[in-house]
Design an enzyme around this catalytic site. Structure first.
Site, PDB file in Angstrom:
ATOM      1  N   LYS A  25       0.716  -1.172   0.184  1.00  0.00           N
ATOM      2  CA  LYS A  25      -0.004  -0.169   0.015  1.00  0.00           C
ATOM      3  C   LYS A  25       0.946   1.262  -0.087  1.00  0.00           C
ATOM      4  O   LYS A  25       1.827   1.242   0.695  1.00  0.00           O
ATOM      5  CB  LYS A  25      -0.884   0.000   1.097  1.00  0.00           C
ATOM      6  CG  LYS A  25      -2.126   1.150   1.005  1.00  0.00           C
ATOM      7  CD  LYS A  25      -2.970   1.011   2.518  1.00  0.00           C
ATOM      8  CE  LYS A  25      -3.855   2.004   2.429  1.00  0.00           C
ATOM      9  NZ  LYS A  25      -4.858   1.843   3.652  1.00  0.00           N
ATOM     10  N   SER A  65     -10.247  -0.553   6.906  1.00  0.00           N
ATOM     11  CA  SER A  65      -9.690  -0.355   5.535  1.00  0.00           C
ATOM     12  C   SER A  65      -8.846  -1.527   4.871  1.00  0.00           C
ATOM     13  O   SER A  65      -8.530  -1.609   3.997  1.00  0.00           O
ATOM     14  CB  SER A  65      -8.504   0.959   5.464  1.00  0.00           C
ATOM     15  OG  SER A  65      -9.314   2.037   5.460  1.00  0.00           O
ATOM     16  N   SER A  75      -9.851   1.731   2.499  1.00  0.00           N
ATOM     17  CA  SER A  75      -8.937   2.458   1.758  1.00  0.00           C
ATOM     18  C   SER A  75      -7.767   1.698   1.013  1.00  0.00           C
ATOM     19  O   SER A  75      -7.094   2.232   0.015  1.00  0.00           O
ATOM     20  CB  SER A  75      -8.294   3.474   2.601  1.00  0.00           C
ATOM     21  OG  SER A  75      -7.380   2.819   3.380  1.00  0.00           O
TER      22      SER A  75
END
Lengths: 97, 494
Positions: free
Chosen positions: B78, B177, B153
């Site tokens: 990420k 997330s 997210s």
């Protein structure tokens, strides 16, 4: 827990974010709406409840005060928007005319 | 032969046994990324050269006799996790060209275990969002229906693993997330106990809630990644100094002797008949595996969202104060420092980040601090106490991961409707508990043409990752829901 005092322009000043007039209006409505939702917390009786800042065992964390490796200066400076030699260059903050 | 359809466990076994090289694995992964990335858009940057070099270096070490638990496993990272020498953007214009000068501890642990980063994954800007639509730098699509969001997210992380562009992705979970995008993309998404995995090198959003974890196509792979990353790190003062038991070798095939709590306040009837049926069947399946289902109560569950949307923005307003145009990334000049700060932050942050900074600044401002922030911290105590009480009656809690399957792009235009997506995941985050989402069935959304996955969220007491993963594995093996439907992108050769 009323949101009637939400002055977006003032809060934006505190947060150092320049907002357009359109943003002041839009965010004002949206954040007023959110504050309406969070106002439900007023229903809870919290007088005798301690606040939780962190959920797992917490303690002071200290280390020996000794020299150790740090990040590479060139790499760190490369991430800054402006530099001058070994320094990060910033706008003048003292002695402005 | 390098087959990217394999699990991380199978890849590591094959690479360690020298049935295929890490380089072949990475070459095959790069071919896959080139083929599907135009449709999926999981990555903000692909680390093609570095990945091939790392693979060659790993192959040399394996040839010399070394073995690695994640040998040659293609890893998506990420883009809020620092990886030395890579652009690390947080999905924001503020950091669009910022190059990380060091590597996050969690990423370092994965590298040491033999995993090979293949790309930096797209995300909602600064991890604020539930659809990946708040990324300022790219659009990521759900591989199971390209008209739908991947969740957020950690949306790029989820999409990359679902589309077989990586076998493991690292994400971060503040209010859901990891779990929500995993549920939306037919994956296992695991958020360990707060403090179990070092956050050093994770660009902070809400420091009392943020936790790193893996997104994978199986529970076993999640356990392998957790085993590689869990543990104390002196570089993160909030990481927990407590022994970590390996989990990967302790996965179970049944649930005998386990009490699983169902939360009275989480009424799944209101989610619609199709979704209710899926969760009903999940409970029956858990029971059939030997678990005893008991009802538990979380009386403050409904206050979770309000509590979270004060605490997380308050912490975010403090953490994001560092993006002031001086040290990192973007600067927009002004006549003085204050104007430079204001213009930089106006240009660098997107609307959702601005909203959260504003609400957090307000909640922390003079005169409102006690009414908002302290009140939320007290409510947080009640949420944690509710869970502690519930766990007197059960060993794990089963709940939905989300209230719906993945939705269409731009269907949640009002910010609060997006916040509601995290209704089921936020309470666990407030209490710091380990929780995961595991695939539990499929529904075809109204107006949709393709069946979309749903996730079952299992939650354990603090530090009980081992029984949590063990139970999830038993459920996964018995039901095999993930294998029932394919993605919309071209399927991989098996």
């Amino acid at each position: 827990m009323s949101s009637e005092n939400l002055d977006i322009a003032y809060v934006a000043k505190l947060a150092r974010i320049a907002l357009t007039d359109e943003e002041v209006e839009r965010f004002g409505t949206q954040l007023g709406d959110l504050l309406g939702h969070v106002a439900t917390l007023a229903d809870l009786d919290l007088d005798s409840i301690p606040a939780t800042a962190q959920v797992v065992e917490s303690r002071n964390v200290v280390r020996e005060d000794c020299e150790r490796d740090s990040l590479d200066r060139e790499k760190v400076l490369a991430g800054a928007p402006q530099r001058q030699g070994a320094f990060i260059r910033v706008p003048r903050i003292i002695g402005q005319a | 032969m390098a087959t990217i359809a394999k699990s991380a466990a199978e890849i590591a076994r094959a690479v360690n046994a020298r049935e295929c090289s890490a380089r072949e694995m990475i070459d095959a992964t790069m071919d896959r990324i080139a083929a599907v990335e135009p449709q999926v858009g999981a990555f903000l940057s692909v680390l093609e050269r570095q990945a091939r070099e790392s693979a060659d270096a790993l192959d040399a070490r394996i040839a010399a006799g070394e073995r690695f638990p994640l040998a040659g496993v293609p890893l998506a990272v990420k883009d809020n996790l620092a990886l030395d020498g890579t652009v690390t953007t947080c999905g924001s214009k503020m950091l669009e060209r910022w190059v990380a000068p060091y590597t996050a501890t969690a990423v370092r642990s994965m590298l040491a275990a033999g995993a090979i980063p293949v790309g930096k994954a797209n995300m909602d800007e600064f991890a604020m969002g539930s659809s990946c639509e708040n990324s300022a730098l790219g659009v990521t699509r759900n591989p199971y229906d390209l008209h739908r969001v991947p969740g957020g997210s950690s949306g790029g992380s989820a999409a990359s693993v679902a589309a077989h562009e990586a076998a493991i992705a690292l994400g971060s979970d503040t209010g859901g997330s990891i779990r929500e995008p995993a549920a939306f993309c037919n994956l296992v998404g695991f958020k360990p106990t707060y403090g179990r995995i070092s956050r050093y090198g994770l660009i902070a959003f809400a420091s009392s809630l943020d936790q790193i974890g893996p997104l994978t196509r199986s529970v076993e792979d999640a356990a392998l990644a957790y085993d590689a990353m869990a543990g104390f790190d002196p570089m993160d003062a909030t990481s927990v100094d407590r022994s970590v038991e390996p989990t990967a070798g302790t996965l179970r095939e049944d649930l005998h002797g386990l009490r699983i709590g169902v939360v009275k306040q989480f009424d799944t009837h209101k989610l619609g008949a199709d979704i209710d049926d899926v969760y009903d069947r999940a409970l029956h399946d858990l029971e059939a595996l030997g678990a005893e289902i008991v009802e538990v109560e979380l009386p403050t569950a409904d206050y979770g969202l309000a509590t979270y949307y004060l605490i997380a923005p308050a912490e975010c307003s403090s953490n994001l104060a560092r993006f002031d145009g001086v040290r990192y990334g973007l600067r927009v000049d002004g006549v003085d420092v204050a104007e430079m700060n204001e213009r930089t932050r106006a240009a660098g942050f997107g609307p959702e980040v601005k909203r959260r900074i504003l609400i957090g600044t307000y909640a922390l401002s003079s005169g409102y601090y006690d009414a908002y922030y302290v009140r939320a911290q007290k409510a947080r105590t009640l949420v944690a106490r509710d869970f502690a009480k519930a766990f007197e009656k059960c060993d794990l809690i089963a709940a939905p991961a989300t209230s719906s399957p993945a939705f269409r792009f731009q269907s949640k235009s009002d910010p609060y409707s997006m916040y509601l997506m995290d209704y089921y995941t936020i309470p666990m985050s407030l209490a710091g508990l380990p929780a995961l989402s595991v695939p539990c069935g499929w529904v075809t959304p109204e107006g949709g043409e393709r069946p979309m996955p749903l996730g079952l969220q299992l939650t354990a007491p603090l530090f009980a990752e081992r029984p949590l993963l063990a139970a999830a594995h038993a459920y996964e093996r018995a039901t095999m829901h993930a294998a029932k439907h394919g993605t919309e992108v071209v399927e991989v050769a098996r």
